[in-house]
Design an enzyme around this catalytic site. Structure first.
Site, PDB file in Angstrom:
ATOM      1  CG  HIS A 170      -1.656  -1.236   1.423  1.00  0.00           C
ATOM      2  ND1 HIS A 170      -1.425  -2.272   2.031  1.00  0.00           N
ATOM      3  CD2 HIS A 170      -3.103  -1.374   0.967  1.00  0.00           C
ATOM      4  CE1 HIS A 170      -2.320  -3.319   2.102  1.00  0.00           C
ATOM      5  NE2 HIS A 170      -3.445  -2.681   1.321  1.00  0.00           N
ATOM      6  CB  ILE A 214      -8.939   8.658  -0.632  1.00  0.00           C
ATOM      7  CG1 ILE A 214      -8.059   9.575  -1.491  1.00  0.00           C
ATOM      8  CG2 ILE A 214      -9.837   7.676  -1.473  1.00  0.00           C
ATOM      9  CD1 ILE A 214      -6.984   8.644  -2.335  1.00  0.00           C
ATOM     10  CB  THR A 240      -8.319   1.331  10.614  1.00  0.00           C
ATOM     11  OG1 THR A 240      -7.445   0.345  10.133  1.00  0.00           O
ATOM     12  CG2 THR A 240      -8.477   1.360  12.336  1.00  0.00           C
ATOM     13  N   GLY A 293      -8.898  -2.243  20.585  1.00  0.00           N
ATOM     14  CA  GLY A 293      -7.442  -2.560  21.067  1.00  0.00           C
ATOM     15  C   GLY A 293      -6.856  -1.343  21.315  1.00  0.00           C
TER      16      GLY A 293
END
Length: 577
Positions: free
Chosen positions: A217, A401, A442, A484
């Site tokens: 990525h 984005i 995420t 978490g």
């Protein structure tokens, strides 16, 4: 540079539609991805893979007999949402449970785990094997924190072959885990990739240099080096991987290995063959026996120029499964007998969300919620490039984005629900689902959880007061913390927790909604700015923590921006109190 597209926001959906149209022999379209077009025996474990789009042939190109049963396909470089994963898995399920397998990225973990919990609640047994093959992303003693790159293929292939051979779920998990433990990859990049509609690549590498250890990525590598000759690159890749042989390999000399020399998008096959010539020589000199080598594009990164090498250390069982026949749009081995195609009517029907009844007062509050989301959308549009630049410093540069995709989808869903006479709680809940579904990653999971938690507290009957909003934001904070992260990890949590704390304190002091929200927004802004001094301990920025020093966390910064945007909605005369 990506040249051929229509609406950049629709690129992934249009790409999947075209992929399915071109490959109807192998795959069928379902919401969120694809499943096999061929009939699978009842009682077969379903292997469901997935991740962001932009990595073709991963992930849809690997769906077919002998490999995956379904692929959840997110937006470009963004994990599929929990809803997308759930739909694909529920459709692919054939009564013997589901194995999820995907690269070990935070967004994928969040969404696949949410889908897994939902499926288990529905009585479908699920297990997960995350691929962690990239040796550059964490040291050997923290191998569970490594990311998955081209080694995805070895795990997916072994799991799919085992499932189609009749292994039960425990057996499929066992061989998939062993394949992951015995797979190692290492890569380099010469230039960045440009997503459709973007006016600049996600990252750049100086001319004549390469990023060593870069992720698929665009995550920064270990260091930069001059671009070597083809032989020099082969020697770097092979020596790096032979420097970390899996502990379960008893002896190196004479060992059998599967080999993948993977092009990341813009390196031509002819160049790969020149590199592989020297790779093969070096492996032979190390007295390794190569089994079924693969040279080509197996896991790409849009138009990124780069190469990775994968070594898959085989044993008898893994070798048999690695070499077993398979038939998918992008990856085929051996020969299989023709199979019966399924009928599209067999795929699960999708139904629109029901709009529960709401009071007139709650529908008025829903109007405020829609206005607030619209203001949030305009705010992200104004800051999308800034958020991308911040994220690119130590991450992959797609935060702006992703946030833009999510908030636009949330506004559309909220307006549609409001037009259908939904109350405030339903408007916020459906907006959260849409945000998570379209943004993926995420941030999509977190914002979906935030809006859902607030929606539960707001409901569809009454007008929420300041205390109710404070309770909603506390519930939202608790929901995000369950993923978490803690304060100090350099994530959105660093702004979210101070916001919720200050909102509760201000309400306890007797402040109204606007005054309390203003105090909380100030606290979030200050905390987001202070995150510049933190070192990331989670997410894609973690392997290159030092690069982010001096820059606020993009998630915390965007959260603070949006809380300020909501405040402007209330101060412009749309105060729900």
């Amino acid at each position: 540079m990506t040249r051929l597209y229509n609406d950049p926001q629709a690129f992934a959906d249009e790409m999947i539609d075209g992929f399915v149209a071109a490959n109807s022999r192998w795959v069928r379209r379902v919401s969120g991805g694809v499943v096999r077009a061929t009939r699978t025996e009842p009682g077969t474990v379903a292997v469901v893979v997935g991740g962001g789009s932009g990595h073709y042939p991963a992930f849809g190109g690997l769906v077919g007999r002998g490999l995956a049963h379904g692929a959840a396909m997110g937006n470009l470089f963004a994990s599929p949402s929990a809803q997308q994963v759930h739909t694909v898995a529920a459709t692919a399920h054939r009564g013997a449970g589901v194995l999820f397998s995907y690269g070990n990225y935070a967004g994928d973990v969040l969404h696949f785990d949410q889908a897994q919990e939902r499926l288990r609640a529905e009585g479908i047994e699920c297990r997960t094997v995350r691929v962690t093959d990239d040796i550059s992303s964490a040291p050997a003693d923290r191998a569970d924190q490594r990311r998955g790159i081209a080694g995805d293929l070895t795990v997916f292939k072994v799991a799919g072959a085992a499932a189609d051979a009749g292994y039960d779920l425990d057996g499929v998990v066992r061989v998939a885990e062993r394949a992951n433990e015995r797979t190692r990859s290492f890569g380099v990049a010469f230039s960045g990739c440009t997503l459709p509609g973007a006016d600049a690549p996600l990252f750049t590498v100086p001319e004549g240099r390469m990023g060593v250890g870069m992720g698929i990525h665009g995550e920064p590598g270990i260091h930069e080096a001059d671009v070597p000759s083809a032989d020099g690159l082969a020697e770097l890749l092979v020596s790096s991987l032979l420097g970390e042989v899996p502990q379960s390999v008893d002896t190196v000399r004479g060992a059998r290995v599967g080999v993948i020399l993977n092009g990341l998008g813009s390196v031509k096959y002819e160049e790969l063959f020149v590199v592989y010539r020297r790779v093969a020589q070096l492996l032979a000199e190390a007295e390794l026996e190569v089994v079924d080598p693969e040279v080509g594009e197996l896991v790409t990164s849009f138009d990124m120029a780069g190469v990775s090498l994968t070594l898959f250390w085989l044993d008898d069982e893994l070798e048999r499964l690695w070499g077993a026949p398979c038939d998918t749009p992008a990856y085929r081995k051996g020969a299989l007998e023709p199979a019966e195609l399924i009928d599209d009517t067999e795929l699960a029907a999708e139904t629109a969300a029901e709009i529960p009844p709401a009071t007139a007062a709650s529908r008025q509050v829903a109007d405020v919620a829609v206005a607030a989301l619209a203001t949030m959308s305009r705010t992200i549009d104004e800051h999308v490039d800034e958020l991308g630049r911040m994220d690119a410093i130590a991450g992959d540069g797609d935060h702006g984005i992703g946030m833009q995709r999510g908030v636009h989808a949330a506004v559309d869903a909220a307006r549609a629900a409001h037009a259908a006479q939904a109350g405030a709680g339903t408007v916020l809940a459906l907006a959260g689902d849409a945000w998570a579904d379209r943004a993926g990653g995420t941030s999509g999971a977190l914002w979906g959880a935030i809006l859902r938690a607030v929606a539960t507290e707001v409901g569809d009957e009454r007008v929420p007061d300041a205390a109710a909003l404070a309770r909603g934001m506390r519930a939202a904070t608790d929901a995000v913390l369950r993923f978490g992260a803690v304060v100090g990890d350099k994530t959105m949590v660093d702004a979210l927790v101070p916001f919720a704390d200050e909102l509760e304190t201000a309400v306890g002091d007797g402040a109204g909604i606007t005054a309390a929200w203003a105090r909380a927004a100030d606290a979030a802004a200050a905390a987001a700015a202070a995150s510049a001094d933190l070192m990331p301990r989670m997410g894609r920025a973690r392997p290159h923590a030092e690069k982010s020093l001096g820059t606020p966390d993009p998630g915390a910064h965007s959260f603070a921006l949006l809380m300020r945007a909501v405040l402007t909605t209330t101060t412009n005369g749309r105060n729900a109190s």
